[in-house]
Design an enzyme around this catalytic site. Structure first.
Site, PDB file in Angstrom:
ATOM      1  N   PHE A 114       0.851  -1.188   0.000  1.00  9.98           N
ATOM      2  CA  PHE A 114       0.000   0.000   0.000  1.00  9.98           C
ATOM      3  C   PHE A 114       0.890   1.241   0.000  1.00  9.98           C
ATOM      4  CE2 PHE A 114      -4.566   1.099   0.901  1.00  9.98           C
ATOM      5  CZ  PHE A 114      -5.121   0.029   0.221  1.00  9.98           C
ATOM      6  N   GLN A 228      -7.694  14.990   2.205  1.00 13.92           N
ATOM      7  CA  GLN A 228      -6.997  14.056   1.325  1.00 13.92           C
ATOM      8  C   GLN A 228      -7.766  13.841   0.019  1.00 13.92           C
ATOM      9  OE1 GLN A 228      -6.393   9.584   2.280  1.00 13.92           O
ATOM     10  NE2 GLN A 228      -4.357  10.513   2.268  1.00 13.92           N
ATOM     11  N   HIS A 230      -7.869  11.271  -3.090  1.00 14.78           N
ATOM     12  CA  HIS A 230      -7.371   9.962  -3.504  1.00 14.78           C
ATOM     13  C   HIS A 230      -6.985  10.047  -4.970  1.00 14.78           C
ATOM     14  CE1 HIS A 230      -6.964   5.720  -4.261  1.00 14.78           C
ATOM     15  NE2 HIS A 230      -7.125   5.468  -2.978  1.00 14.78           N
ATOM     16  N   LEU A 240     -14.186   5.270  -6.203  1.00 12.43           N
ATOM     17  CA  LEU A 240     -12.801   4.957  -5.848  1.00 12.43           C
ATOM     18  C   LEU A 240     -12.297   3.700  -6.543  1.00 12.43           C
ATOM     19  CD1 LEU A 240     -10.453   5.531  -3.757  1.00 12.43           C
ATOM     20  CD2 LEU A 240     -11.508   3.746  -2.397  1.00 12.43           C
ATOM     21  N   GLU A 243      -6.307   1.832  -3.752  1.00 13.79           N
ATOM     22  CA  GLU A 243      -4.844   1.825  -3.807  1.00 13.79           C
ATOM     23  C   GLU A 243      -4.341   0.380  -3.893  1.00 13.79           C
ATOM     24  OE1 GLU A 243      -3.025   5.048  -1.533  1.00 13.79           O
ATOM     25  OE2 GLU A 243      -2.058   3.467  -0.396  1.00 13.79           O
ATOM     26  N   ARG A 274      -0.357   9.322  -0.873  1.00 14.58           N
ATOM     27  CA  ARG A 274      -1.450   9.797  -1.737  1.00 14.58           C
ATOM     28  C   ARG A 274      -1.305  11.243  -2.169  1.00 14.58           C
ATOM     29  NH1 ARG A 274      -6.414   6.662   1.300  1.00 14.58           N
ATOM     30  NH2 ARG A 274      -5.829   4.659   0.401  1.00 14.58           N
ATOM     31  N   HIS A 339     -11.326  12.390  -0.642  1.00  8.50           N
ATOM     32  CA  HIS A 339     -11.462  11.023  -0.126  1.00  8.50           C
ATOM     33  C   HIS A 339     -11.559  10.953   1.393  1.00  8.50           C
ATOM     34  CE1 HIS A 339     -11.092   6.714   0.022  1.00  8.50           C
ATOM     35  NE2 HIS A 339      -9.942   6.751   0.662  1.00  8.50           N
ATOM     36  N   ARG A 374      -2.949  11.126   5.458  1.00  5.67           N
ATOM     37  CA  ARG A 374      -3.125   9.773   5.984  1.00  5.67           C
ATOM     38  C   ARG A 374      -2.555   8.738   5.030  1.00  5.67           C
ATOM     39  NH1 ARG A 374      -7.067   5.565   5.117  1.00  5.67           N
ATOM     40  NH2 ARG A 374      -8.344   6.859   3.750  1.00  5.67           N
TER      41      ARG A 374
HETATM   42  C1  LIG Z   1     -14.772   4.459  -0.790  1.00  2.37           C
HETATM   43  C2  LIG Z   1     -13.877   4.426   0.426  1.00  2.37           C
HETATM   44  C3  LIG Z   1     -12.906   3.436   0.547  1.00  2.37           C
HETATM   45  C4  LIG Z   1     -12.072   3.402   1.666  1.00  2.37           C
HETATM   46  N1  LIG Z   1     -11.126   2.413   1.768  1.00  2.37           N
HETATM   47  C5  LIG Z   1     -10.360   2.344   2.882  1.00  2.37           C
HETATM   48  C6  LIG Z   1      -9.432   1.284   3.069  1.00  2.37           C
HETATM   49  O1  LIG Z   1      -9.299   0.380   2.233  1.00  2.37           O
HETATM   50  N2  LIG Z   1      -8.683   1.269   4.205  1.00  2.37           N
HETATM   51  C7  LIG Z   1      -8.798   2.235   5.158  1.00  2.37           C
HETATM   52  O2  LIG Z   1      -8.107   2.164   6.170  1.00  2.37           O
HETATM   53  N3  LIG Z   1      -9.701   3.234   5.017  1.00  2.37           N
HETATM   54  C8  LIG Z   1     -10.475   3.304   3.915  1.00  2.37           C
HETATM   55  N4  LIG Z   1     -11.381   4.331   3.794  1.00  2.37           N
HETATM   56  C9  LIG Z   1     -11.595   5.239   4.924  1.00  2.37           C
HETATM   57  C10 LIG Z   1     -12.405   4.535   6.006  1.00  2.37           C
HETATM   58  O3  LIG Z   1     -13.280   3.611   5.410  1.00  2.37           O
HETATM   59  C11 LIG Z   1     -13.230   5.508   6.829  1.00  2.37           C
HETATM   60  O4  LIG Z   1     -12.430   6.555   7.291  1.00  2.37           O
HETATM   61  C12 LIG Z   1     -13.841   4.803   8.041  1.00  2.37           C
HETATM   62  O5  LIG Z   1     -14.456   3.590   7.671  1.00  2.37           O
HETATM   63  C13 LIG Z   1     -14.825   5.702   8.760  1.00  2.37           C
HETATM   64  O6  LIG Z   1     -15.438   4.949   9.768  1.00  2.37           O
HETATM   65  P1  LIG Z   1     -16.334   5.659  10.879  1.00  2.37           P
HETATM   66  O7  LIG Z   1     -16.807   4.608  11.771  1.00  2.37           O
HETATM   67  O8  LIG Z   1     -15.581   6.798  11.430  1.00  2.37           O
HETATM   68  O9  LIG Z   1     -17.537   6.287  10.028  1.00  2.37           O
HETATM   69  P2  LIG Z   1     -18.703   5.592   9.141  1.00  2.37           P
HETATM   70  O10 LIG Z   1     -18.420   4.195   8.822  1.00  2.37           O
HETATM   71  O11 LIG Z   1     -18.981   6.538   8.022  1.00  2.37           O
HETATM   72  O12 LIG Z   1     -19.930   5.625  10.117  1.00  2.37           O
HETATM   73  C14 LIG Z   1     -20.587   6.823  10.444  1.00  2.37           C
HETATM   74  C15 LIG Z   1     -21.846   6.482  11.199  1.00  2.37           C
HETATM   75  O13 LIG Z   1     -22.397   7.677  11.723  1.00  2.37           O
HETATM   76  C16 LIG Z   1     -23.790   7.670  11.526  1.00  2.37           C
HETATM   77  N5  LIG Z   1     -24.208   9.074  11.506  1.00  2.37           N
HETATM   78  C17 LIG Z   1     -23.728  10.098  10.777  1.00  2.37           C
HETATM   79  N6  LIG Z   1     -24.360  11.227  11.076  1.00  2.37           N
HETATM   80  C18 LIG Z   1     -25.273  10.927  12.027  1.00  2.37           C
HETATM   81  C19 LIG Z   1     -26.245  11.669  12.744  1.00  2.37           C
HETATM   82  N7  LIG Z   1     -26.452  12.970  12.549  1.00  2.37           N
HETATM   83  N8  LIG Z   1     -27.005  11.020  13.654  1.00  2.37           N
HETATM   84  C20 LIG Z   1     -26.865   9.675  13.856  1.00  2.37           C
HETATM   85  N9  LIG Z   1     -25.952   8.934  13.201  1.00  2.37           N
HETATM   86  C21 LIG Z   1     -25.177   9.561  12.301  1.00  2.37           C
HETATM   87  C22 LIG Z   1     -24.002   6.916  10.237  1.00  2.37           C
HETATM   88  O14 LIG Z   1     -25.289   6.360  10.198  1.00  2.37           O
HETATM   89  C23 LIG Z   1     -22.931   5.829  10.357  1.00  2.37           C
HETATM   90  O15 LIG Z   1     -23.437   4.728  11.061  1.00  2.37           O
HETATM   91  C24 LIG Z   1     -12.214   4.376   2.673  1.00  2.37           C
HETATM   92  C25 LIG Z   1     -13.189   5.359   2.562  1.00  2.37           C
HETATM   93  C26 LIG Z   1     -13.997   5.395   1.436  1.00  2.37           C
HETATM   94  C27 LIG Z   1     -15.007   6.516   1.325  1.00  2.37           C
END
Ligand SMILES: Cc1cc2nc3c(=O)[nH]c(=O)nc-3n(C[C@H](O)[C@H](O)[C@H](O)COP(=O)(O)OP(=O)(O)OC[C@H]3O[C@@H](n4cnc5c(N)ncnc54)[C@H](O)[C@@H]3O)c2cc1C
Length: 559
Positions: A114, A228, A230, A240, A243, A274, A339, A374
């Site tokens: 990566f 960031q 991507h 996306l 990577e 990135r 991203h 990141r």
């Molecule tokens: C397409 C994509 C691919 C990625 N690939 C990778 C990867 O391969 N490896 C890596 O390390 N990272 C990757 N990332 C980054 C990583 O996936 C995210 O940073 C991480 O999963 C975020 O997790 P989280 O739990 O913080 O948020 P999320 O998984 O987004 O969860 C947010 C939660 O908050 C809730 N929520 C939001 N607002 C409210 C509100 N007002 N009231 C109640 N609930 C709310 C939503 O319902 C959801 O359940 C990727 C990101 C993307 C977009």
């Protein structure tokens, strides 16, 4: 009516669910509210993998160093140390919860290369690692009847009074009902805010709600100017292309057939960090070496049909469906898109914010382990490591705290804001204002930042905030009123955009993902510090916080 829990977690992605699991394992009563079904959280879209120095030939120390170097020396090194030390146990724990990772021929967890990593340390499940982790965790959380998940409830207000957090007011999508959720401690885990931009890989629901709610309640936001991009996203849709595709050996070529990364990063080439690869692509296209559609090509053809179709199943499908090309025989057109937000609610290594009882984790938080840039596959890791820490410390806090005083006046205050939007008859639609905000950010606050553009962006965002005061929704109903939710989410996006552009204009240096055309060099003497933003009536008030350096003094960053 008021619902009451010791710890309330807002968000049910990886960070939120891991926090909830840890809090109830610590013996307190836990509620989770999520605007989506937990498995629809953006975590489920993560493709490439999760980093852990599990191989005996690799080392935690190298993972720490790569992360600090990737961050352009803005990450807090004590926090990075926790992240990387916990990585191995975290991945094993997720495996035991049921996540199925790819295996190497000898049966060990397979690893892929990566960006910015000096060793192949990215553990993965084909190109749907996020979903594999999220499902494993969701099943584990579901096994414990003590945790209560409120699905399709949107937090619309965070109540802070008497010097501490008191709970949250939330709106149920299905009914439009608004209720209070009293809590002794609250964990913000609401994920990304990528929808501040139009060209983003983030899901439509990634609107930074929790960051903005915490900011409005007096929490500091940290390092929001570091956004960031991507490098490899499909044109038009910004879907996306992981990577992991370059990790498996994919190479980038311009329209002259040159493998141009050899010029920008002679050693790491396509697997430089990135920020470096995104800048290289933008430069190639700007200087006339892109394809007519303004892209460069990511080539996988030389890897062979079997490898491409087995290890990169999802991206093959995306390329065929959304770009109309077959990556087995053709290059994939790609260009950078927003991203990830390195910034977020400012926390320390215990996931504590500046507000007693308020914690944050995951992409909504800024610990900071990613600094100015990141490394890929460090974010899934952060959600789990710091989600657990947030849940643990929120539970400990709740055990000692007195009962919350959240009551009807708090609910009425939040309700009246919603009613004002619903009852307004004239004004502009959230869709119109949002698309203007997104094009402002796409055009003026991108990979390269020109001072005049930033000044222009500050003005435009301020004007949009003013126009937002008369936002109007066409749908006046209470049942699944997504038009109303859009209007509320737009308020969050505008708050965050204001902080991003203010911080970007103030930071007169180039570091990681923040590149100023008028200040092209990193300036450690003046700028080796975090930006903090706090809300005032006049807009964000900016102050700064020193970076914690333990072992690695800043030096020039080359890949
Ligand atoms: C397409 C994509 C691919 C990625 N690939 C990778 C990867 O391969 N490896 C890596 O390390 N990272 C990757 N990332 C980054 C990583 O996936 C995210 O940073 C991480 O999963 C975020 O997790 P989280 O739990 O913080 O948020 P999320 O998984 O987004 O969860 C947010 C939660 O908050 C809730 N929520 C939001 N607002 C409210 C509100 N007002 N009231 C109640 N609930 C709310 C939503 O319902 C959801 O359940 C990727 C990101 C993307 C977009």
């Amino acid at each position: 009516m008021t619902i009451s829990h010791d710890v309330l977690v807002v968000g049910a992605g990886l960070a939120g669910q891991r926090a909830a699991l840890q809090a109830f394992r610590s013996g307190v009563d836990v509620g989770v509210i999520s605007k989506l079904h937990p498995l629809r959280s953006h975590s489920g879209a993560a493709q490439g993998g999760i980093n852990a120095a599990l191989d005996p030939k690799d080392s935690v120390k190298d993972h720490i160093y790569d992360t600090v170097k990737g961050s352009d020396y803005l990450a807090d090194q004590d926090c990075v140390e926790i992240l990387c030390k916990e990585a191995g146990p975290t991945v094993i724990e997720m495996e035991h919860m049921g996540t199925i990772f790819n295996r190497a021929p000898d049966g060990s967890l397979d690893r892929r290369a990566f960006g910015g990593a000096s060793y192949n340390r990215t553990i993965y499940s084909a190109d749907r690692t996020g979903l594999a982790l999220l499902q494993g965790l969701y099943e584990e959380v579901g096994r414990d009847p003590r945790v209560r998940i409120y699905e399709e409830w949107d937090a619309i207000d965070l109540v802070v009074r008497e010097g501490r957090v008191q709970g949250v007011v939330a709106l149920q999508r299905k009914t439009g009902k608004i209720e209070g959720f009293a809590a002794k401690a609250v964990v913000i885990a609401t994920g990304p805010a990528g929808r501040v931009y139009g060209k983003t890989t983030n899901s439509h629901e990634s609107t930074g709600d929790g960051c903005s709610l915490a900011y409005r309640a007096g929490a500091y936001l940290k390092d929001m100017e570091f956004v960031q991009f991507h490098p490899t996203c499909l044109p038009h849709t910004s879907i996306l292309i992981t990577e992991g595709a370059r990790g498996e050996g994919g190479i980038l070529r311009n329209s002259k057939g040159e493998r141009f990364m050899e010029r920008y990063a002679p050693h790491f080439k396509e697997l430089a960090s990135r920020d470096v690869v995104s800048r290289a692509i933008v430069t190639e296209v700007k200087e006339g070496r892109g394809f007519p559609d303004g892209t460069v090509h990511l080539e996988l053809m030389h890897l062979g049909k079997e490898k491409v179709e087995s290890k990169l199943q999802e991206i093959v499908a995306y390329a065929r469906t959304f770009a109309g090309i077959d990556p087995v025989v053709q290059g994939i057109p790609v260009f950078p898109a927003q991203h990830y937000m390195m910034g977020g609610v400012s926390t320390n290594s215990r996931a504590e914010t500046n507000i007693p009882g308020l914690y944050a984790a995951g992409e909504a938080a800024c610990v900071s382990v990613h600094g100015a840039n990141r490394l890929g596959a460090n974010s899934l890791l952060e959600t789990l490591v710091y989600g657990k820490i947030a849940g643990q410390n929120a539970a400990e806090y709740a055990k000692k705290a007195s009962a919350s005083t959240l009551g009807p006046t708090d609910i009425d205050a939040a309700t009246s804001v919603v009613h004002q939007i619903l009852e307004r008859k004239e004004g502009e639609s959230p869709a119109k204002l949002r698309s203007e905000l997104q094009s402002t950010m796409d055009e003026l606050v991108g990979v390269y930042r020109h001072p005049d553009d930033l000044i222009n962006a500050v003005t435009r965002v301020a004007q949009l905030k003013e126009r937002y005061r008369s936002v109007v929704v066409a749908d006046k109903s209470t049942v699944y009123n997504l038009n109303l939710m859009e209007a509320i989410e737009l308020g969050h996006l505008l708050d965050l955009a204001e902080v991003i552009v203010t911080g970007a204009l103030a930071r007169t240096e180039s570091r990681g993902a923040h590149v100023r055309t008028d200040y092209p060099k990193r300036d450690d003497a003046k700028w080796m510090k975090h930006t903090l933003a706090q809300i005032t009536k006049e807009g964000p008030s900016i102050s700064y916080l020193p970076v914690t350096v333990t072992e690695y003094q800043p030096k020039e960053r080359a890949y």
